[in-house]
Each structure stands twice: as structure tokens, then as C-alpha cells.
Design a protein around this motif. Structure first.
Motif, short mmCIF file in Angstrom:
data_model
loop_
_atom_site.label_atom_id
_atom_site.label_comp_id
_atom_site.label_asym_id
_atom_site.label_seq_id
_atom_site.Cartn_x
_atom_site.Cartn_y
_atom_site.Cartn_z
N ILE A 245 0.84 -1.21 0.00
CA ILE A 245 0.00 0.00 0.00
C ILE A 245 0.86 1.25 0.00
O ILE A 245 0.63 2.19 -0.77
N ILE A 246 1.89 1.26 0.84
CA ILE A 246 2.79 2.43 0.90
C ILE A 246 3.52 2.60 -0.43
O ILE A 246 3.62 3.71 -0.95
N GLN A 247 4.01 1.51 -0.98
CA GLN A 247 4.71 1.58 -2.27
C GLN A 247 3.79 2.10 -3.37
O GLN A 247 4.19 2.94 -4.17
N ARG A 248 2.57 1.62 -3.39
CA ARG A 248 1.62 2.07 -4.40
C ARG A 248 1.37 3.57 -4.28
O ARG A 248 1.36 4.30 -5.27
N ASP A 249 1.20 4.05 -3.04
CA ASP A 249 0.98 5.49 -2.84
C ASP A 249 2.18 6.32 -3.27
O ASP A 249 2.05 7.36 -3.91
N LEU A 250 3.38 5.86 -2.91
CA LEU A 250 4.58 6.62 -3.25
C LEU A 250 4.86 6.61 -4.76
O LEU A 250 5.32 7.61 -5.31
N LEU A 251 4.59 5.48 -5.41
CA LEU A 251 4.82 5.41 -6.86
C LEU A 251 3.83 6.27 -7.63
O LEU A 251 4.12 6.70 -8.75
N GLN A 252 2.66 6.51 -7.05
CA GLN A 252 1.65 7.31 -7.73
C GLN A 252 1.61 8.75 -7.24
O GLN A 252 0.63 9.46 -7.44
N LEU B 208 0.93 13.18 1.37
CA LEU B 208 1.20 13.39 -0.04
C LEU B 208 -0.07 13.29 -0.86
O LEU B 208 -1.10 12.79 -0.40
N THR B 209 0.02 13.77 -2.09
CA THR B 209 -1.07 13.66 -3.06
C THR B 209 -0.69 12.58 -4.06
O THR B 209 0.44 12.54 -4.54
N ARG B 210 -1.64 11.70 -4.35
CA ARG B 210 -1.37 10.58 -5.25
C ARG B 210 -2.44 10.48 -6.33
O ARG B 210 -3.58 10.90 -6.15
N LEU B 211 -2.04 9.92 -7.44
CA LEU B 211 -2.96 9.63 -8.53
C LEU B 211 -3.50 8.22 -8.37
O LEU B 211 -3.07 7.47 -7.51
N GLY B 212 -4.42 7.85 -9.22
CA GLY B 212 -4.85 6.47 -9.32
C GLY B 212 -5.85 6.01 -8.28
O GLY B 212 -5.93 4.82 -7.99
N TRP B 213 -6.64 6.94 -7.71
CA TRP B 213 -7.67 6.52 -6.78
C TRP B 213 -8.81 5.93 -7.59
O TRP B 213 -9.49 6.64 -8.32
N ARG B 214 -8.98 4.64 -7.50
CA ARG B 214 -9.98 3.97 -8.33
C ARG B 214 -11.39 4.43 -7.98
O ARG B 214 -11.68 4.72 -6.83
N ASN B 215 -12.23 4.45 -8.98
CA ASN B 215 -13.62 4.87 -8.80
C ASN B 215 -14.53 3.94 -9.60
O ASN B 215 -15.15 4.36 -10.57
N PRO B 216 -14.64 2.67 -9.22
CA PRO B 216 -15.42 1.73 -10.01
C PRO B 216 -16.92 2.02 -10.00
O PRO B 216 -17.63 1.67 -10.93
#
Length: 160
Positions: A71-78, A105-113
Motif C-alpha cells: 500500500i505504501i509503495q503504491r501510494d509513493l509510486l503514484q 502526499l497527493t497521489r494519482l490512481g484513486w480507483r472509482n469503479p
């Protein structure tokens, strides 16, 4: 040549004193050996179950650590360099790192199904509080006074 023995001349064996059983000492020795084998077997089983329990606990802990790191890696990569506005209207940088165990931080890729009317950009923070690693996220980027984060406990029993 041998002559067949007549019933009168046949020698009968003398009657046995005991009819072929075990003595009390032999039975006691057998029970003692069986008890020792049982005791060793129960100790071995107990230690095996204890080791299995410890391995299962450590495996669950390792799985939780792996999930948290993913989860942390996903947030930091995005990560995206999009600043936000706080409840006072002041601009906050897109990445905040403090010495007190706080990261935001601000991250991209917040899914919205479900296609809710919201952005796919998300503000998240991590903090170490009460020996737990917490992840907070906001439903809106530019906050007002009513914007409260949702908290997720990633790990418990975190010492540092």
C-alpha cells in the motif's frame, strides 16, 4: 526299534506351576516403558503444536507487513506534485515529511469503479501513533472545516 508306547507307559509331563502368563514385575516394567513412550510422544506433540502456532503468527505478521508495504509503495509510486488547500484556504505542498513520524502526499490512481462524482487524485497521510502505523485519506483534495479523514490501521505493534 522303538516300541509304541502304551497308554500305561506314556509319560505325562508334570503339571506346570504357572500356566504361561507374565509376572507382576514384567507387567510393571512394560507399563513403565509404555508410560515413558507416551510422555515423550505427548511432549513432542505439544512442542510441534506450539511451533506451528508461532509459525502461523509470524506468517500472519509477515503477510500484514507485506500488505502494508504494498500500500505504501503504491501510494509513493503514484505521487503527483499537486498542492492542496487546507481548511483556512492556505496552500499546502504536495509532499510533507515531518520528523515526528508523519508523511502526507497527493497521489494519482484513486480507483472509482462506482463512478462517484469525485476526483481520481487522493490525499493520503501516514503517521505512527500509539505503536500503530495509520493511513489516513480524505475524500476531497481541497479541504474545508468539515473534511475529516478516514483512518485505516495498517500495522499494530510497531516499535519504530
Amino acid at each position: 526299534m522303538m516300541q509304541p508306547s502304551s497308554p500305561k507307559t506314556a509319560q505325562l509331563s508334570p503339571p506346570a506351576k504357572y500356566a504361561g502368563g507374565f509376572t507382576l514385575v514384567e507387567v510393571m516394567i512394560a507399563l513403565f516403558i509404555f508410560a515413558i513412550i507416551g510422555l515423550i510422544s505427548s511432549q513432542l506433540l505439544s512442542q510441534s503444536l506450539s511451533a506451528q502456532e508461532k509459525l502461523q503468527d509470524r506468517g500472519e505478521r509477515l503477510a500484514n507487513i507485506h500488505r502494508s508495504m504494498t500500500i505504501i509503495q503504491r501510494d509513493l509510486l503514484q505521487f503527483t506534485p499537486r498542492s492542496i488547500r487546507n481548511e483556512n484556504g492556505d496552500t499546502m505542498p504536495s509532499l510533507i515529511i515531518s520528523n515526528e513520524g508523519f508523511l502526507e502526499l497527493t497521489r494519482l490512481g484513486w480507483r472509482n469503479p462506482l463512478q462517484h462524482p469525485r476526483s481520481t487524485v487522493q490525499r493520503v497521510s501516514y503517521r505512527w501513533q500509539d505503536n500503530s502505523l495509520l493511513r489516513a485519506y480524505w475524500y476531497v483534495l481541497d479541504r474545508d472545516y468539515a473534511a475529516e479523514p478516514a483512518f485505516q490501521t495498517l500495522l499494530d505493534d510497531v516499535e519504530r
